[in-house]
Scaffold this motif. Structure first.
Motif, PDB file in Angstrom:
ATOM      1  N   THR A 160       0.844  -1.192   0.000  1.00  0.00           N
ATOM      2  CA  THR A 160       0.000   0.000   0.000  1.00  0.00           C
ATOM      3  C   THR A 160       0.884   1.248   0.000  1.00  0.00           C
ATOM      4  OG1 THR A 160      -0.142  -0.019   2.416  1.00  0.00           O
ATOM      5  CG2 THR A 160      -1.876  -1.190   1.194  1.00  0.00           C
ATOM      6  N   ALA A 161       0.255   2.401   0.128  1.00  0.00           N
ATOM      7  CA  ALA A 161       0.995   3.661   0.037  1.00  0.00           C
ATOM      8  C   ALA A 161       2.095   3.778   1.085  1.00  0.00           C
ATOM      9  CB  ALA A 161       0.025   4.835   0.157  1.00  0.00           C
ATOM     10  N   LYS A 162       1.881   3.188   2.256  1.00  0.00           N
ATOM     11  CA  LYS A 162       2.872   3.333   3.326  1.00  0.00           C
ATOM     12  C   LYS A 162       4.117   2.472   3.113  1.00  0.00           C
ATOM     13  CE  LYS A 162       1.203  -0.202   6.591  1.00  0.00           C
ATOM     14  NZ  LYS A 162       2.459  -0.960   6.599  1.00  0.00           N
ATOM     15  N   ASP A 163       4.060   1.569   2.148  1.00  0.00           N
ATOM     16  CA  ASP A 163       5.154   0.620   1.964  1.00  0.00           C
ATOM     17  C   ASP A 163       6.212   1.061   0.964  1.00  0.00           C
ATOM     18  OD1 ASP A 163       4.087  -1.458   3.705  1.00  0.00           O
ATOM     19  OD2 ASP A 163       2.524  -1.694   2.186  1.00  0.00           O
ATOM     20  N   ALA A 164       5.954   2.122   0.219  1.00  0.00           N
ATOM     21  CA  ALA A 164       6.882   2.540  -0.836  1.00  0.00           C
ATOM     22  C   ALA A 164       6.989   4.059  -0.845  1.00  0.00           C
ATOM     23  CB  ALA A 164       6.406   2.021  -2.191  1.00  0.00           C
ATOM     24  N   PRO A 165       8.055   4.598  -1.416  1.00  0.00           N
ATOM     25  CA  PRO A 165       8.244   6.054  -1.412  1.00  0.00           C
ATOM     26  C   PRO A 165       7.252   6.812  -2.276  1.00  0.00           C
ATOM     27  CG  PRO A 165       9.963   4.988  -2.699  1.00  0.00           C
ATOM     28  CD  PRO A 165       9.222   3.899  -1.987  1.00  0.00           C
ATOM     29  N   SER A 166       6.607   6.134  -3.237  1.00  0.00           N
ATOM     30  CA  SER A 166       5.615   6.788  -4.090  1.00  0.00           C
ATOM     31  C   SER A 166       4.646   5.737  -4.607  1.00  0.00           C
ATOM     32  CB  SER A 166       6.287   7.510  -5.263  1.00  0.00           C
ATOM     33  OG  SER A 166       7.132   6.627  -5.984  1.00  0.00           O
ATOM     34  N   ILE A 167       3.439   6.194  -4.963  1.00  0.00           N
ATOM     35  CA  ILE A 167       2.409   5.271  -5.432  1.00  0.00           C
ATOM     36  C   ILE A 167       2.318   5.299  -6.957  1.00  0.00           C
ATOM     37  CG2 ILE A 167       1.079   5.448  -3.297  1.00  0.00           C
ATOM     38  CD1 ILE A 167      -0.844   7.346  -4.748  1.00  0.00           C
ATOM     39  N   LYS A 168       1.552   4.351  -7.498  1.00  0.00           N
ATOM     40  CA  LYS A 168       1.324   4.336  -8.940  1.00  0.00           C
ATOM     41  C   LYS A 168       0.808   5.709  -9.402  1.00  0.00           C
ATOM     42  CE  LYS A 168      -1.545   1.034  -8.070  1.00  0.00           C
ATOM     43  NZ  LYS A 168      -2.621   0.012  -8.170  1.00  0.00           N
ATOM     44  N   PRO A 169       1.278   6.223 -10.544  1.00  0.00           N
ATOM     45  CA  PRO A 169       1.950   5.537 -11.645  1.00  0.00           C
ATOM     46  C   PRO A 169       3.459   5.365 -11.506  1.00  0.00           C
ATOM     47  CG  PRO A 169       1.547   7.790 -12.270  1.00  0.00           C
ATOM     48  CD  PRO A 169       0.897   7.601 -10.926  1.00  0.00           C
ATOM     49  N   SER A 170       4.027   5.727 -10.358  1.00  0.00           N
ATOM     50  CA  SER A 170       5.421   5.376 -10.111  1.00  0.00           C
ATOM     51  C   SER A 170       5.554   3.854 -10.100  1.00  0.00           C
ATOM     52  CB  SER A 170       5.855   5.939  -8.753  1.00  0.00           C
ATOM     53  OG  SER A 170       7.026   5.306  -8.290  1.00  0.00           O
ATOM     54  N   ARG A 171       6.719   3.359 -10.411  1.00  0.00           N
ATOM     55  CA  ARG A 171       6.948   1.916 -10.394  1.00  0.00           C
ATOM     56  C   ARG A 171       7.348   1.401  -9.011  1.00  0.00           C
ATOM     57  NH1 ARG A 171      12.751   1.343 -13.629  1.00  0.00           N
ATOM     58  NH2 ARG A 171      14.037   2.386 -12.065  1.00  0.00           N
ATOM     59  N   ALA A 172       7.513   2.311  -8.043  1.00  0.00           N
ATOM     60  CA  ALA A 172       8.086   1.935  -6.752  1.00  0.00           C
ATOM     61  C   ALA A 172       7.311   0.821  -6.051  1.00  0.00           C
ATOM     62  CB  ALA A 172       8.176   3.163  -5.845  1.00  0.00           C
ATOM     63  N   GLN A 173       5.977   0.926  -6.015  1.00  0.00           N
ATOM     64  CA  GLN A 173       5.182  -0.098  -5.335  1.00  0.00           C
ATOM     65  C   GLN A 173       5.314  -1.456  -6.023  1.00  0.00           C
ATOM     66  OE1 GLN A 173       1.308   2.104  -5.318  1.00  0.00           O
ATOM     67  NE2 GLN A 173       1.257   1.451  -3.182  1.00  0.00           N
ATOM     68  N   LEU A 174       5.370  -1.450  -7.340  1.00  0.00           N
ATOM     69  CA  LEU A 174       5.461  -2.701  -8.086  1.00  0.00           C
ATOM     70  C   LEU A 174       6.806  -3.379  -7.846  1.00  0.00           C
ATOM     71  CD1 LEU A 174       3.133  -1.071  -9.468  1.00  0.00           C
ATOM     72  CD2 LEU A 174       3.738  -2.266 -11.577  1.00  0.00           C
ATOM     73  N   LEU A 175       7.861  -2.574  -7.792  1.00  0.00           N
ATOM     74  CA  LEU A 175       9.179  -3.147  -7.529  1.00  0.00           C
ATOM     75  C   LEU A 175       9.262  -3.696  -6.109  1.00  0.00           C
ATOM     76  CD1 LEU A 175      11.560  -0.590  -9.277  1.00  0.00           C
ATOM     77  CD2 LEU A 175      10.452  -2.634 -10.204  1.00  0.00           C
ATOM     78  N   MET A 176       8.598  -3.014  -5.177  1.00  0.00           N
ATOM     79  CA  MET A 176       8.559  -3.507  -3.806  1.00  0.00           C
ATOM     80  C   MET A 176       7.831  -4.847  -3.740  1.00  0.00           C
ATOM     81  SD  MET A 176       9.602  -2.740  -0.745  1.00  0.00           S
ATOM     82  CE  MET A 176       9.958  -0.984  -0.917  1.00  0.00           C
ATOM     83  N   ALA A 177       6.739  -4.972  -4.491  1.00  0.00           N
ATOM     84  CA  ALA A 177       5.995  -6.233  -4.522  1.00  0.00           C
ATOM     85  C   ALA A 177       6.856  -7.353  -5.097  1.00  0.00           C
ATOM     86  CB  ALA A 177       4.724  -6.070  -5.349  1.00  0.00           C
ATOM     87  N   ALA A 178       7.538  -7.077  -6.200  1.00  0.00           N
ATOM     88  CA  ALA A 178       8.403  -8.086  -6.810  1.00  0.00           C
ATOM     89  C   ALA A 178       9.508  -8.506  -5.849  1.00  0.00           C
ATOM     90  CB  ALA A 178       9.002  -7.538  -8.104  1.00  0.00           C
ATOM     91  N   GLN A 179      10.043  -7.529  -5.135  1.00  0.00           N
ATOM     92  CA  GLN A 179      11.102  -7.811  -4.167  1.00  0.00           C
ATOM     93  C   GLN A 179      10.591  -8.722  -3.053  1.00  0.00           C
ATOM     94  OE1 GLN A 179      12.706  -4.586  -1.447  1.00  0.00           O
ATOM     95  NE2 GLN A 179      14.459  -4.801  -2.823  1.00  0.00           N
ATOM     96  N   ARG A 180       9.411  -8.423  -2.528  1.00  0.00           N
ATOM     97  CA  ARG A 180       8.846  -9.256  -1.459  1.00  0.00           C
ATOM     98  C   ARG A 180       8.544 -10.672  -1.945  1.00  0.00           C
ATOM     99  NH1 ARG A 180       4.411  -5.889   2.119  1.00  0.00           N
ATOM    100  NH2 ARG A 180       5.784  -4.220   2.864  1.00  0.00           N
ATOM    101  N   LEU A 181       8.135 -10.781  -3.199  1.00  0.00           N
ATOM    102  CA  LEU A 181       7.808 -12.096  -3.757  1.00  0.00           C
ATOM    103  C   LEU A 181       9.050 -12.852  -4.207  1.00  0.00           C
ATOM    104  CD1 LEU A 181       4.698 -11.128  -5.933  1.00  0.00           C
ATOM    105  CD2 LEU A 181       4.670 -12.305  -3.722  1.00  0.00           C
ATOM    106  N   ASN A 182      10.186 -12.151  -4.193  1.00  0.00           N
ATOM    107  CA  ASN A 182      11.447 -12.738  -4.654  1.00  0.00           C
ATOM    108  C   ASN A 182      11.349 -13.172  -6.118  1.00  0.00           C
ATOM    109  OD1 ASN A 182      14.150 -13.490  -4.324  1.00  0.00           O
ATOM    110  ND2 ASN A 182      13.608 -15.601  -3.776  1.00  0.00           N
ATOM    111  N   VAL A 183      10.779 -12.269  -6.929  1.00  0.00           N
ATOM    112  CA  VAL A 183      10.608 -12.510  -8.359  1.00  0.00           C
ATOM    113  C   VAL A 183      11.183 -11.316  -9.115  1.00  0.00           C
ATOM    114  CG1 VAL A 183       8.938 -12.811 -10.229  1.00  0.00           C
ATOM    115  CG2 VAL A 183       8.528 -13.892  -8.010  1.00  0.00           C
TER     116      VAL A 183
END
Length: 247
Positions: A160-183
């Motif tokens: 969610t917004a609190k987990d990354a430095p910026s929200i969509k349309p930034s890629r930050a949240q998506l990269l954080m998700a990929a990192q957590r999933l180890n993908v």
């Protein structure tokens, strides 16, 4: 909190079947239908302040403006001005704060996942890792709804917004998700109902699937960079298969 965002290089060509490991889903109006919850909560807050309620058409326009990450404090006055003239800043602030307080109760009662979405998510989670990537401020409401519809075991992580430095349309949240999933990001597919979902996916070098279950048209999702556009989440099963067919 320090956020680690990996450096990415673009990739070309169709991703091979074995490379797709994870699906990233937007939450509101993609996995769960929440339009009514936001609409009702805002109008209740407006009524509490003695202000006129917005029509559905007006609310759709407000939602579309929020796509550019324009805050409600800035966008709402323009919708109220034709109805009641200028509204002072303090009253707008009370509307926004009231909206935040009202929304959680409305959300848990009105937001829902149709049976076709439930079936699709259960099936897809048996084949891929699954993350929810949402602009909501935190995961509390999402977690409650996942448990209510017995889908909590179908989701591996929530960003969610609190987990990354910026929200969509930034890629930050998506990269954080990929990192957590180890993908690796190129092994993920972003699924969402809005242009900013598609834009974020492209920035992260992920494949993207647009779903016309929100307020955005097929053409708008395509223009934003969707690799494929479907009508509902159930169609994502076939869409994912199409996107990851080998050469």
């Amino acid at each position: 909190m320090k956020f680690l965002i990996p450096n990415l290089q673009p990739y070309s060509g169709m991703t091979k079947r074995r490379d797709i490991k994870a699906l990233l889903f937007d939450f509101d109006n993609t996995l769960f239908y929440s339009f009514e919850s936001y609409f009702v909560a805002l109008n209740r807050s407006l009524a509490q302040q003695g202000l006129p309620e917005l029509s559905r058409n007006e609310f759709v326009k407000l939602v579309r403006i929020s796509e550019s990450n324009v805050s409600l404090r800035k966008s709402l006055p323009a919708f109220l001005r034709p109805l009641v003239g200028e509204v002072d800043v303090e009253k707008i602030e009370r509307v926004v704060e009231g909206y935040k307080k009202i929304f959680p109760e409305v959300d848990i009662n009105l937001t829902f996942a149709p049976s076709s979405n439930i079936q699709a998510l259960c099936f897809l989670s048996s084949k891929f890792k699954v993350a929810i990537v949402s602009a909501r401020p935190d995961s509390r409401g999402i977690e409650l709804l996942l448990r209510k519809f017995k889908l909590d075991e179908c989701v591996d992580t929530i960003i969610t917004a609190k987990d990354a430095p910026s929200i969509k349309p930034s890629r930050a949240q998506l990269l954080m998700a990929a990192q957590r999933l180890n993908v690796e990001p190129k092994g993920c597919v972003m699924v969402g109902d809005s242009p900013r979902d598609m834009e974020a996916g492209r920035k992260a070098y992920m494949k993207t699937i647009g779903v016309t279950s929100g307020v955005w048209s097929r053409e708008e999702l395509r223009k934003a960079g969707a690799d494929m556009v479907v009508n509902e989440l159930a169609d994502v099963v076939k869409a994912v298969t199409s996107l990851i067919e080998p050469y």
